[in-house]
Design a protein around this motif. Structure first.
Motif, PDB file in Angstrom:
ATOM      1  N   TRP A   1      -5.543 -80.821  81.893  1.00 23.79           N
ATOM      2  CA  TRP A   1      -6.428 -79.941  81.119  1.00 23.79           C
ATOM      3  C   TRP A   1      -6.710 -80.526  79.742  1.00 23.79           C
ATOM      4  O   TRP A   1      -7.839 -80.460  79.247  1.00 23.79           O
ATOM      5  N   MET A   2      -5.688 -81.103  79.113  1.00 26.74           N
ATOM      6  CA  MET A   2      -5.881 -81.728  77.811  1.00 26.74           C
ATOM      7  C   MET A   2      -6.811 -82.929  77.921  1.00 26.74           C
ATOM      8  O   MET A   2      -7.687 -83.133  77.056  1.00 26.74           O
ATOM      9  N   ALA A   3      -6.655 -83.726  78.976  1.00 25.26           N
ATOM     10  CA  ALA A   3      -7.535 -84.871  79.165  1.00 25.26           C
ATOM     11  C   ALA A   3      -8.982 -84.422  79.382  1.00 25.26           C
ATOM     12  O   ALA A   3      -9.922 -85.020  78.838  1.00 25.26           O
ATOM     13  N   LEU A   4      -9.179 -83.370  80.158  1.00 23.16           N
ATOM     14  CA  LEU A   4     -10.535 -82.872  80.390  1.00 23.16           C
ATOM     15  C   LEU A   4     -11.147 -82.317  79.105  1.00 23.16           C
ATOM     16  O   LEU A   4     -12.325 -82.565  78.800  1.00 23.16           O
ATOM     17  N   THR A   5     -10.342 -81.581  78.323  1.00 26.62           N
ATOM     18  CA  THR A   5     -10.858 -81.010  77.080  1.00 26.62           C
ATOM     19  C   THR A   5     -11.219 -82.096  76.079  1.00 26.62           C
ATOM     20  O   THR A   5     -12.139 -81.919  75.269  1.00 26.62           O
ATOM     21  N   SER A   6     -10.515 -83.228  76.119  1.00 27.11           N
ATOM     22  CA  SER A   6     -10.809 -84.300  75.163  1.00 27.11           C
ATOM     23  C   SER A   6     -12.188 -84.898  75.369  1.00 27.11           C
ATOM     24  O   SER A   6     -12.736 -85.527  74.462  1.00 27.11           O
ATOM     25  N   PHE A   7     -12.767 -84.716  76.561  1.00 30.19           N
ATOM     26  CA  PHE A   7     -14.105 -85.241  76.839  1.00 30.19           C
ATOM     27  C   PHE A   7     -15.191 -84.189  76.681  1.00 30.19           C
ATOM     28  O   PHE A   7     -16.330 -84.420  77.073  1.00 30.19           O
ATOM     29  N   HIS A   8     -14.848 -83.027  76.123  1.00 31.30           N
ATOM     30  CA  HIS A   8     -15.837 -81.986  75.877  1.00 31.30           C
ATOM     31  C   HIS A   8     -16.248 -81.991  74.408  1.00 31.30           C
ATOM     32  O   HIS A   8     -15.528 -82.501  73.543  1.00 31.30           O
ATOM     33  N   SER A   9     -17.369 -81.399  74.140  1.00 26.70           N
ATOM     34  CA  SER A   9     -17.776 -81.187  72.747  1.00 26.70           C
ATOM     35  C   SER A   9     -16.963 -80.042  72.154  1.00 26.70           C
ATOM     36  O   SER A   9     -16.320 -79.278  72.884  1.00 26.70           O
ATOM     37  N   GLU A  10     -16.989 -79.912  70.844  1.00 21.35           N
ATOM     38  CA  GLU A  10     -16.211 -78.856  70.202  1.00 21.35           C
ATOM     39  C   GLU A  10     -16.697 -77.469  70.628  1.00 21.35           C
ATOM     40  O   GLU A  10     -15.896 -76.553  70.810  1.00 21.35           O
ATOM     41  N   ALA A  11     -17.999 -77.323  70.812  1.00 20.76           N
ATOM     42  CA  ALA A  11     -18.529 -76.023  71.221  1.00 20.76           C
ATOM     43  C   ALA A  11     -18.068 -75.663  72.627  1.00 20.76           C
ATOM     44  O   ALA A  11     -17.682 -74.517  72.896  1.00 20.76           O
ATOM     45  N   ASP A  12     -18.077 -76.635  73.537  1.00 15.79           N
ATOM     46  CA  ASP A  12     -17.625 -76.361  74.907  1.00 15.79           C
ATOM     47  C   ASP A  12     -16.113 -76.189  74.970  1.00 15.79           C
ATOM     48  O   ASP A  12     -15.608 -75.393  75.774  1.00 15.79           O
ATOM     49  N   ALA A  13     -15.365 -76.917  74.140  1.00 14.53           N
ATOM     50  CA  ALA A  13     -13.904 -76.795  74.153  1.00 14.53           C
ATOM     51  C   ALA A  13     -13.454 -75.458  73.599  1.00 14.53           C
ATOM     52  O   ALA A  13     -12.361 -74.984  73.938  1.00 14.53           O
ATOM     53  N   ALA A  14     -14.252 -74.836  72.748  1.00 16.37           N
ATOM     54  CA  ALA A  14     -13.854 -73.577  72.118  1.00 16.37           C
ATOM     55  C   ALA A  14     -14.227 -72.357  72.942  1.00 16.37           C
ATOM     56  O   ALA A  14     -13.887 -71.233  72.552  1.00 16.37           O
ATOM     57  N   THR A  15     -14.915 -72.540  74.063  1.00 15.27           N
ATOM     58  CA  THR A  15     -15.297 -71.386  74.872  1.00 15.27           C
ATOM     59  C   THR A  15     -14.078 -70.771  75.549  1.00 15.27           C
ATOM     60  O   THR A  15     -13.104 -71.459  75.854  1.00 15.27           O
ATOM     61  N   ASN A  16     -14.138 -69.477  75.758  1.00 15.59           N
ATOM     62  CA  ASN A  16     -13.025 -68.752  76.388  1.00 15.59           C
ATOM     63  C   ASN A  16     -13.588 -67.837  77.479  1.00 15.59           C
ATOM     64  O   ASN A  16     -14.322 -66.896  77.174  1.00 15.59           O
ATOM     65  N   PRO A  17     -13.295 -68.121  78.752  1.00 19.30           N
ATOM     66  CA  PRO A  17     -12.444 -69.206  79.262  1.00 19.30           C
ATOM     67  C   PRO A  17     -13.166 -70.551  79.204  1.00 19.30           C
ATOM     68  O   PRO A  17     -14.399 -70.588  79.173  1.00 19.30           O
ATOM     69  N   PRO A  18     -12.418 -71.648  79.175  1.00 16.58           N
ATOM     70  CA  PRO A  18     -13.053 -72.969  79.098  1.00 16.58           C
ATOM     71  C   PRO A  18     -13.916 -73.242  80.327  1.00 16.58           C
ATOM     72  O   PRO A  18     -13.626 -72.773  81.425  1.00 16.58           O
ATOM     73  N   SER A  19     -14.943 -74.013  80.122  1.00 19.18           N
ATOM     74  CA  SER A  19     -15.879 -74.338  81.202  1.00 19.18           C
ATOM     75  C   SER A  19     -15.492 -75.667  81.839  1.00 19.18           C
ATOM     76  O   SER A  19     -15.303 -76.680  81.149  1.00 19.18           O
ATOM     77  N   LEU A  20     -15.354 -75.654  83.163  1.00 22.92           N
ATOM     78  CA  LEU A  20     -15.032 -76.876  83.895  1.00 22.92           C
ATOM     79  C   LEU A  20     -16.262 -77.731  84.138  1.00 22.92           C
ATOM     80  O   LEU A  20     -16.151 -78.927  84.403  1.00 22.92           O
ATOM     81  N   THR A  21     -17.430 -77.135  84.064  1.00 22.62           N
ATOM     82  CA  THR A  21     -18.673 -77.863  84.361  1.00 22.62           C
ATOM     83  C   THR A  21     -19.418 -78.287  83.099  1.00 22.62           C
ATOM     84  O   THR A  21     -20.576 -78.687  83.182  1.00 22.62           O
ATOM     85  N   ALA A  22     -18.760 -78.224  81.954  1.00 21.31           N
ATOM     86  CA  ALA A  22     -19.418 -78.616  80.707  1.00 21.31           C
ATOM     87  C   ALA A  22     -19.677 -80.119  80.711  1.00 21.31           C
ATOM     88  O   ALA A  22     -18.913 -80.890  81.307  1.00 21.31           O
ATOM     89  N   PRO A  23     -20.747 -80.565  80.065  1.00 25.76           N
ATOM     90  CA  PRO A  23     -21.038 -82.011  80.018  1.00 25.76           C
ATOM     91  C   PRO A  23     -19.940 -82.766  79.266  1.00 25.76           C
ATOM     92  O   PRO A  23     -19.331 -82.249  78.323  1.00 25.76           O
ATOM     93  N   LEU A  24     -19.707 -83.992  79.700  1.00 22.29           N
ATOM     94  CA  LEU A  24     -18.659 -84.824  79.117  1.00 22.29           C
ATOM     95  C   LEU A  24     -19.241 -85.675  77.992  1.00 22.29           C
ATOM     96  O   LEU A  24     -20.389 -86.113  78.041  1.00 22.29           O
ATOM     97  N   THR A  25     -18.412 -85.919  76.990  1.00 23.42           N
ATOM     98  CA  THR A  25     -18.829 -86.721  75.846  1.00 23.42           C
ATOM     99  C   THR A  25     -17.614 -87.431  75.266  1.00 23.42           C
ATOM    100  O   THR A  25     -16.468 -87.030  75.491  1.00 23.42           O
ATOM    101  N   LEU A  26     -17.872 -88.493  74.501  1.00 23.03           N
ATOM    102  CA  LEU A  26     -16.806 -89.267  73.839  1.00 23.03           C
ATOM    103  C   LEU A  26     -16.739 -88.974  72.346  1.00 23.03           C
ATOM    104  O   LEU A  26     -16.137 -89.744  71.595  1.00 23.03           O
ATOM    105  N   ASP A  27     -17.309 -87.852  71.916  1.00 20.99           N
ATOM    106  CA  ASP A  27     -17.330 -87.534  70.487  1.00 20.99           C
ATOM    107  C   ASP A  27     -15.927 -87.365  69.928  1.00 20.99           C
ATOM    108  O   ASP A  27     -15.646 -87.770  68.795  1.00 20.99           O
ATOM    109  N   GLY A  28     -15.020 -86.753  70.683  1.00 23.96           N
ATOM    110  CA  GLY A  28     -13.655 -86.568  70.201  1.00 23.96           C
ATOM    111  C   GLY A  28     -12.952 -87.882  69.956  1.00 23.96           C
ATOM    112  O   GLY A  28     -12.239 -88.052  68.950  1.00 23.96           O
TER     113      GLY A  28
END
Length: 298
Positions: free
Chosen positions: A50-77
């Motif tokens: 879960w931590m690895a998946l969240t690291s590839f999300h944007s801050e807006a997608d990572a802060a959603t509750n519940p977290p989204s599994l289908t959010a687009p991946l990014t290397l911004d973090g």
């Protein structure tokens, strides 16, 4: 004709022996334990995944509750962690952690091997009391020794010095290393050591040429555990270091700011800082399991 037919008739199959009830219960128990082991393994691995998946999300997608599994991946973090956008450089803390962990682990092995030899193969008097003393040092809360160590470092000019952490990590890991290696070295055949001594081998030669190769799995397990303990240590590193000797765990705490918790950046930083430990554990997993099993079976 009757005799020919009787002679060519297929033989009746032999009766299949019934499975004993005890064997069936043992199989069911083994299957239940295997399923339980898989569930426990998944339970432990799930937060890391879960931590690895969240690291590839944007801050807006990572802060959603519940977290989204289908959010687009990014290397911004990861870009933020490595300072691509002008942030702090993470390489000095990573190198400080690597140096402190490697040097302290090497010092621990150099000191623990002869001590374990004296407590297992050439046992000193009241060696059980010595082992209890080593274990009793781990019962002291680390925070209880923080103020004396800080005052000593301040008065001697060792604040924000990487060698102070090397000394501290060596002293902190030495008791558990001696305790572990004592059980490993107890499995070394004494006859081999006596044969080497009859051929004129001195103690350093016996330790390096006879004891170390036989106890290599135990030494690998001990060194890996000491490396992990040193790499993950936070309290002393956070209090005794500043900028020059800051370690990776202390650097990680800087991502929790007064503006809030940037979850994607924290997860990306945690993944990068965890990679050396995960890589070392994966590379030495066979030695680790073999060494721990060697020390546990008497």
């Amino acid at each position: 004709m009757t005799s020919l037919t009787a002679s060519t008739a297929p033989a009746a199959p032999a009766p299949v022996p019934a499975t004993p009830p005890g064997a069936r219960r043992a199989r069911r128990r083994g299957a239940a334990l295997g399923l339980l082991a898989w569930l426990v393994g998944i339970l432990f691995v799930l937060p890391v995944v879960w931590m690895a998946l969240t690291s590839f999300h944007s801050e807006a997608d990572a802060a959603t509750n519940p977290p989204s599994l289908t959010a687009p991946l990014t290397l911004d973090g990861y870009r933020e962690f490595f300072g691509v956008n002008g942030g702090a450089d993470p390489w000095p803390p990573l190198l400080n952690s690597l140096g402190a962990s490697l040097f302290s682990t090497a010092f621990v092995l150099v000191l623990a091997l002869p001590a374990a030899y004296a407590l297992s193969i050439r046992r000193v008097r009241k060696w059980t009391d010595v082992m209890f003393f080593f274990l009793s040092t781990k019962m002291l809360p680390v925070v209880a020794g923080l103020l004396p160590v800080y005052l000593f470092a301040k008065n001697t000019g060792f604040l924000d010095n990487i060698w102070l952490l090397v000394i501290l990590y060596t002293s902190m890991n030495l008791p558990i290393a001696v305790w572990m290696m004592q059980s490993f070295l107890s499995e070394v055949p004494v006859a081999l050591i006596e044969a080497a001594q009859m051929d004129g081998a001195k103690l350093p030669t016996v330790l390096l040429r006879v004891v170390a190769p036989i106890a290599a799995p135990g030494i690998a397990a001990t060194s890996l555990i000491c490396f992990i303990f040193s790499w993950n240590e936070l309290l002393f590193a956070n209090v005794l270091t500043g900028v020059v000797a800051q370690t990776a765990p202390a650097f990680l705490t800087g991502f929790v700011t007064s503006q809030g918790l940037f979850l994607a950046q924290v997860c990306a930083a945690s993944m990068v800082i965890s990679l050396p430990v995960l890589a070392a554990g994966f590379a030495a997993q066979d030695k680790l399991v073999q060494g721990l099993s060697l020390g546990a079976v008497k």
